[in-house]
Scaffold this motif. Structure first.
Motif, PDB file in Angstrom:
ATOM      1  N   LEU A  81      10.125  11.066  -6.320  1.00 57.22           N
ATOM      2  CA  LEU A  81      11.168  11.794  -5.652  1.00 57.22           C
ATOM      3  C   LEU A  81      11.407  13.011  -4.656  1.00 57.22           C
ATOM      4  O   LEU A  81      11.903  12.973  -3.293  1.00 57.22           O
ATOM      5  CB  LEU A  81      12.643  11.947  -6.686  1.00 57.22           C
ATOM      6  N   HIS A  82      10.357  13.430  -4.777  1.00 51.41           N
ATOM      7  CA  HIS A  82       9.919  14.602  -4.362  1.00 51.41           C
ATOM      8  C   HIS A  82       9.510  14.287  -2.664  1.00 51.41           C
ATOM      9  O   HIS A  82      10.266  14.289  -1.778  1.00 51.41           O
ATOM     10  CB  HIS A  82       8.898  15.891  -4.719  1.00 51.41           C
ATOM     11  N   GLU A  83       8.805  12.990  -2.415  1.00 54.43           N
ATOM     12  CA  GLU A  83       7.946  12.510  -1.172  1.00 54.43           C
ATOM     13  C   GLU A  83       9.132  12.081  -0.874  1.00 54.43           C
ATOM     14  O   GLU A  83       9.205  11.691   0.162  1.00 54.43           O
ATOM     15  CB  GLU A  83       6.748  10.986  -1.703  1.00 54.43           C
ATOM     16  N   LEU A  84      10.619  10.787  -1.844  1.00 58.16           N
ATOM     17  CA  LEU A  84      11.218  10.286  -1.038  1.00 58.16           C
ATOM     18  C   LEU A  84      12.529  11.624  -0.171  1.00 58.16           C
ATOM     19  O   LEU A  84      12.297  10.888   0.968  1.00 58.16           O
ATOM     20  CB  LEU A  84      11.546   9.368  -1.602  1.00 58.16           C
ATOM     21  N   VAL A  85      13.035  12.522  -0.645  1.00 60.67           N
ATOM     22  CA  VAL A  85      13.076  13.552  -0.193  1.00 60.67           C
ATOM     23  C   VAL A  85      12.439  14.420   1.244  1.00 60.67           C
ATOM     24  O   VAL A  85      13.764  14.428   2.287  1.00 60.67           O
ATOM     25  CB  VAL A  85      13.775  14.765  -1.107  1.00 60.67           C
ATOM     26  N   SER A  86      11.771  14.309   0.613  1.00 63.87           N
ATOM     27  CA  SER A  86      10.345  15.159   1.843  1.00 63.87           C
ATOM     28  C   SER A  86      10.627  14.454   2.832  1.00 63.87           C
ATOM     29  O   SER A  86      11.303  14.433   4.083  1.00 63.87           O
ATOM     30  CB  SER A  86       9.285  15.074   1.924  1.00 63.87           C
ATOM     31  N   LYS A 106       0.930  -0.973  -0.018  1.00 69.51           N
ATOM     32  CA  LYS A 106      -0.193  -0.008  -0.067  1.00 69.51           C
ATOM     33  C   LYS A 106       0.709   1.273   0.250  1.00 69.51           C
ATOM     34  O   LYS A 106       0.156   2.102  -0.745  1.00 69.51           O
ATOM     35  CB  LYS A 106      -0.905  -0.176   1.073  1.00 69.51           C
ATOM     36  N   GLN A 107       1.531   1.376   0.902  1.00 66.81           N
ATOM     37  CA  GLN A 107       2.771   2.621   0.722  1.00 66.81           C
ATOM     38  C   GLN A 107       3.786   2.379  -0.472  1.00 66.81           C
ATOM     39  O   GLN A 107       3.629   3.297  -1.179  1.00 66.81           O
ATOM     40  CB  GLN A 107       4.017   2.278   1.691  1.00 66.81           C
ATOM     41  N   LEU A 158       3.011   6.221  -2.990  1.00 70.43           N
ATOM     42  CA  LEU A 158       4.497   6.067  -3.402  1.00 70.43           C
ATOM     43  C   LEU A 158       4.155   6.543  -5.365  1.00 70.43           C
ATOM     44  O   LEU A 158       4.963   7.452  -5.981  1.00 70.43           O
ATOM     45  CB  LEU A 158       5.476   6.167  -2.731  1.00 70.43           C
ATOM     46  N   ARG A 159       4.075   5.425  -5.310  1.00 68.70           N
ATOM     47  CA  ARG A 159       3.754   5.396  -6.398  1.00 68.70           C
ATOM     48  C   ARG A 159       2.972   6.619  -7.998  1.00 68.70           C
ATOM     49  O   ARG A 159       2.761   6.482  -9.091  1.00 68.70           O
ATOM     50  CB  ARG A 159       3.427   3.946  -7.350  1.00 68.70           C
ATOM     51  N   CYS A 218       5.342  11.971   4.054  1.00 67.79           N
ATOM     52  CA  CYS A 218       4.914  11.479   2.844  1.00 67.79           C
ATOM     53  C   CYS A 218       4.028  10.754   2.572  1.00 67.79           C
ATOM     54  O   CYS A 218       3.285  10.301   3.140  1.00 67.79           O
ATOM     55  CB  CYS A 218       6.268  10.823   2.600  1.00 67.79           C
ATOM     56  N   ALA A 219       4.233  10.623   0.972  1.00 72.89           N
ATOM     57  CA  ALA A 219       2.344  10.537   0.665  1.00 72.89           C
ATOM     58  C   ALA A 219       2.508   8.430   1.233  1.00 72.89           C
ATOM     59  O   ALA A 219       1.313   8.385   1.483  1.00 72.89           O
ATOM     60  CB  ALA A 219       2.367  10.121  -1.092  1.00 72.89           C
ATOM     61  N   CYS A 220       3.701   8.245   1.480  1.00 74.00           N
ATOM     62  CA  CYS A 220       4.146   6.378   1.506  1.00 74.00           C
ATOM     63  C   CYS A 220       3.557   6.025   2.731  1.00 74.00           C
ATOM     64  O   CYS A 220       2.514   4.967   3.076  1.00 74.00           O
ATOM     65  CB  CYS A 220       4.382   5.732   1.243  1.00 74.00           C
ATOM     66  N   HIS A 221       3.181   7.192   3.871  1.00 75.65           N
ATOM     67  CA  HIS A 221       3.163   6.773   5.641  1.00 75.65           C
ATOM     68  C   HIS A 221       1.888   7.298   5.614  1.00 75.65           C
ATOM     69  O   HIS A 221       1.696   7.769   7.172  1.00 75.65           O
ATOM     70  CB  HIS A 221       4.516   7.142   6.058  1.00 75.65           C
TER      71      HIS A 221
END
Length: 142
Positions: A124-129, A103-104, A108-109, A136-139
């Motif tokens: 990349l923006h989410e991972l850097v954030s 789901k995470q 992210l995708r 971040c969107a994935c969490h």
């Protein structure tokens, strides 16, 4: 048979065979006059048993317990059931964790559905954030 043959017959690395010997999972092999180890059918069967248990992702401590039962065939098997039930519980917990991870990654995708320059990449923006300690969107809670 020699250690390489034993390892090859079971699909186990030679170093793993040596580790199992040192750990007491495999009995010490006979030694030839030149010092080479000589393994027999018992070693092959025991190593195949260990490999099968490890393929079921059982921890070595549980494999050791199971081997103790193999060595004492007249003992009660109730503890074997408990051991396998505990392994089933660990597998279920891991599956739950893997579904959460899926789901995470899916969230992210979704941050980058169209090709962009790297500078505009939502993933990349989410991972850097996230690396900066930001949400971040994935969490995010869904």
């Amino acid at each position: 048979m020699r250690i390489g043959e034993l390892a090859g017959s079971t699909g186990v690395d030679v170093e793993t065979v040596r580790y199992y010997e040192k750990s007491g999972l495999l009995p010490p092999p006979a030694r030839e006059a030149n010092g080479y180890r000589t393994y027999g059918k018992t070693h092959l069967e025991r190593l195949a048993f260990i490999r099968h248990c490890r393929a079921l992702d059982m921890p070595l401590a549980d494999v050791t317990r199971l081997l103790n039962f193999v060595d004492r065939p007249a003992s009660d098997c109730g503890d074997i059931n408990v051991l396998v039930d505990q392994q089933i519980g660990r597998v279920k917990a891991r599956l739950k964790s893997m579904r959460a991870l899926e789901k995470q990654l899916t969230a992210l995708r979704r941050q980058c559905s169209e090709p962009h320059s790297t500078k505009e990449c939502g993933i990349l923006h989410e991972l850097v954030s996230a690396a900066h300690g930001e949400a971040c969107a994935c969490h995010a809670e869904h």
